[in-house]
Design an enzyme around this catalytic site. Structure first.
Site, PDB file in Angstrom:
ATOM      1  N   TYR A  80      16.186  29.950   8.266  1.00 50.00           N
ATOM      2  CA  TYR A  80      15.031  30.690   8.508  1.00 50.00           C
ATOM      3  C   TYR A  80      14.818  30.699  10.077  1.00 50.00           C
ATOM      4  CZ  TYR A  80      13.201  30.181   3.819  1.00 50.00           C
ATOM      5  OH  TYR A  80      13.177  30.373   2.422  1.00 50.00           O
TER       6      TYR A  80
ATOM      7  N   LYS B 239       0.744  -1.119   0.054  1.00 53.97           N
ATOM      8  CA  LYS B 239      -0.022   0.003   0.031  1.00 53.97           C
ATOM      9  C   LYS B 239       0.867   1.301  -0.131  1.00 53.97           C
ATOM     10  CE  LYS B 239      -0.281  -0.393   5.124  1.00 53.97           C
ATOM     11  NZ  LYS B 239      -1.029  -0.705   6.346  1.00 53.97           N
TER      12      LYS B 239
HETATM   13  C1  LIG Z   1      -0.293  -1.799   6.915  1.00 56.45           C
HETATM   14  C2  LIG Z   1      -0.928  -3.173   7.484  1.00 56.45           C
HETATM   15  C3  LIG Z   1      -0.200  -4.130   7.828  1.00 56.45           C
HETATM   16  C4  LIG Z   1       1.302  -4.108   7.947  1.00 56.45           C
HETATM   17  O1  LIG Z   1       1.894  -3.189   9.008  1.00 56.45           O
HETATM   18  P1  LIG Z   1       3.424  -3.155   9.171  1.00 56.45           P
HETATM   19  O2  LIG Z   1       3.726  -2.435  10.575  1.00 56.45           O
HETATM   20  O3  LIG Z   1       4.078  -2.130   7.890  1.00 56.45           O
HETATM   21  O4  LIG Z   1       4.012  -4.495   9.215  1.00 56.45           O
HETATM   22  C5  LIG Z   1      -0.865  -5.075   8.346  1.00 56.45           C
HETATM   23  N1  LIG Z   1      -2.151  -5.258   8.478  1.00 56.45           N
HETATM   24  C6  LIG Z   1      -2.856  -4.120   8.125  1.00 56.45           C
HETATM   25  C7  LIG Z   1      -4.371  -4.400   8.344  1.00 56.45           C
HETATM   26  C8  LIG Z   1      -2.074  -2.959   7.798  1.00 56.45           C
HETATM   27  O5  LIG Z   1      -3.010  -1.986   7.521  1.00 56.45           O
END
Ligand SMILES: *Cc1c(COP(=O)(O)O)cnc(C)c1O
Length: 358
Positions: free
Chosen positions: A255, A35
């Site tokens: 800045y 994702k």
């Molecule tokens: C993003 C996600 C994962 C993976 O999590 P990590 O901490 O990156 O291993 C697993 N399950 C769900 C439902 C997620 O949204």
């Protein structure tokens, strides 16, 4: 000449990290999380590097559709599911597997006439309080799904851990226990573990594991680096020095004049900033590598540049290589310096950063 700001991706490291997942969870099937543009690494290239995973998981259907259009044949779960009937058509067309978490989704499926066309993941909320049905509703939902023509039986069962990155928090064991008790009498493949579960909670290992951040070589825990856990970082972020100058005691840098020099020193200007995804809130002292050696960030991060104190590197000159994280400098350490998490750093790389595959 190399571009000013660039990220080198070690795609062999992805396979190494997948092998680590399999060694921690022997016998489990792996649903690899790609994702958010593959945690900022490029969804398609990471998916191709993970061609031998049992399934992919994405947050949204459009991400899954992109994977299919690129020709990937693996199973693909869609973690946020769908919110309307038209989206179910897309899921069917592209053979994506939605996560079911709400009664309105259930009603949409009950209205469909297709026969055993959709594989689904039924999500139980064991304490995260984001998506999922409460345990008390589970059996009723399960029975309704059993009567849905469109749903392939038996449905897959999952939950998500809220605090698995804290090895001392007993919430994780409570969540696992509640999930196991809730689903005990029902058939269907089970899935609980994210990266922190896989690496820290053997009790969370079951039919399917769902690694995300560890596939990218990053630790899910605040007190360790991926390397310490036997992972290999995939992304290294680099740039170069574009100016070196002498500043005197009493002068301020950047800045807001946030950093004042207390003795004369050499100052380096690096071509990277929040416009590239380097964190705006990185504190003075956050380490940066110049020619492979550590120097501290000083002053505010601006859009296109940061400044570093070159007191320990008097010979550094414009054009010299700078590393912001990755090779030789764990992204986990930069996250601490910027009061964020490494996930957000790698996800936040912008379009301006050129990607170089290695
Ligand atoms: C993003 C996600 C994962 C993976 O999590 P990590 O901490 O990156 O291993 C697993 N399950 C769900 C439902 C997620 O949204």
């Amino acid at each position: 000449m190399s571009p000013a700001a660039y990220a080198v991706l070690d795609l062999d490291a992805v396979q190494h990290n997948l092998a680590k997942v399999r060694s921690c969870a022997p016998g489990a099937k792996v649903m690899a999380l790609v994702k958010a543009n593959g945690y900022g690494h490029g969804m398609l290239r990471i998916a191709e590097a993970l061609h031998n995973t049992d399934a992919f998981a994405v947050a949204r259907a459009d991400e899954g559709i992109r994977l299919r259009k690129a020709g990937l044949k693996n199973r693909i779960a869609v973690l946020e599911g769908f919110i309307c009937a038209a989206e179910v058509n897309d899921l069917l067309e592209y053979q994506l597997e939605p996560v079911l978490h709400s009664f309105s989704q259930l009603e949409i499926l009950e209205a469909r006439k297709e026969q055993e066309a959709l594989t689904v993941w039924l999500k139980i909320d064991t304490g995260m309080n984001r998506l999922g049905f409460k345990a008390k509703d589970f059996s009723a939902v399960y029975e309704r799904l059993k009567r849905c023509a469109i749903v392939r039986q038996p449905v897959n069962l999952m939950t998500h851990l809220a605090n698995a990155d804290d090895k001392n928090d007993d919430m994780t064991l409570k969540q696992i226990l509640q999930f196991n008790q809730t689903v005990a009498a029902y058939p269907g493949q089970r899935s609980i573990a994210n990266s922190a579960g896989i690496l820290g909670w053997p009790q969370s290992l079951t039919d399917w594991v769902r690694p995300g951040v560890m596939l990218y070589g990053i630790s899910p825990f605040p007190d360790s680096t991926g390397q310490e856990l036997g992972l290999k970082p995939v992304m290294s972020l680099h740039s170069r020095l574009i100016a070196v100058k002498q500043i005197e005691a009493g002068e301020t840098v950047g800045y807001g004049g946030r950093w004042m020099c207390d003795k004369s020193t050499a100052l380096g200007v690096v071509a990277i900033g929040y416009g590239d995804g380097y964190p705006r809130y990185a504190n003075t002292g956050t380490p940066v590598l110049v020619n492979g050696k550590r120097v501290p960030l000083i002053g505010r991060v601006s859009m296109d540049m940061i400044t570093v104190d070159l007191a320990t590197q008097p010979d550094a000159k414009p054009g010299d290589k700078v590393t912001l994280w990755g090779e030789g400098l764990p992204v986990e350490e930069i996250a601490l310096g910027a009061e964020t998490i490494p996930y957000a750093l790698v996800c936040g790389i912008t379009q301006r950063v050129q990607i170089i595959e290695n």
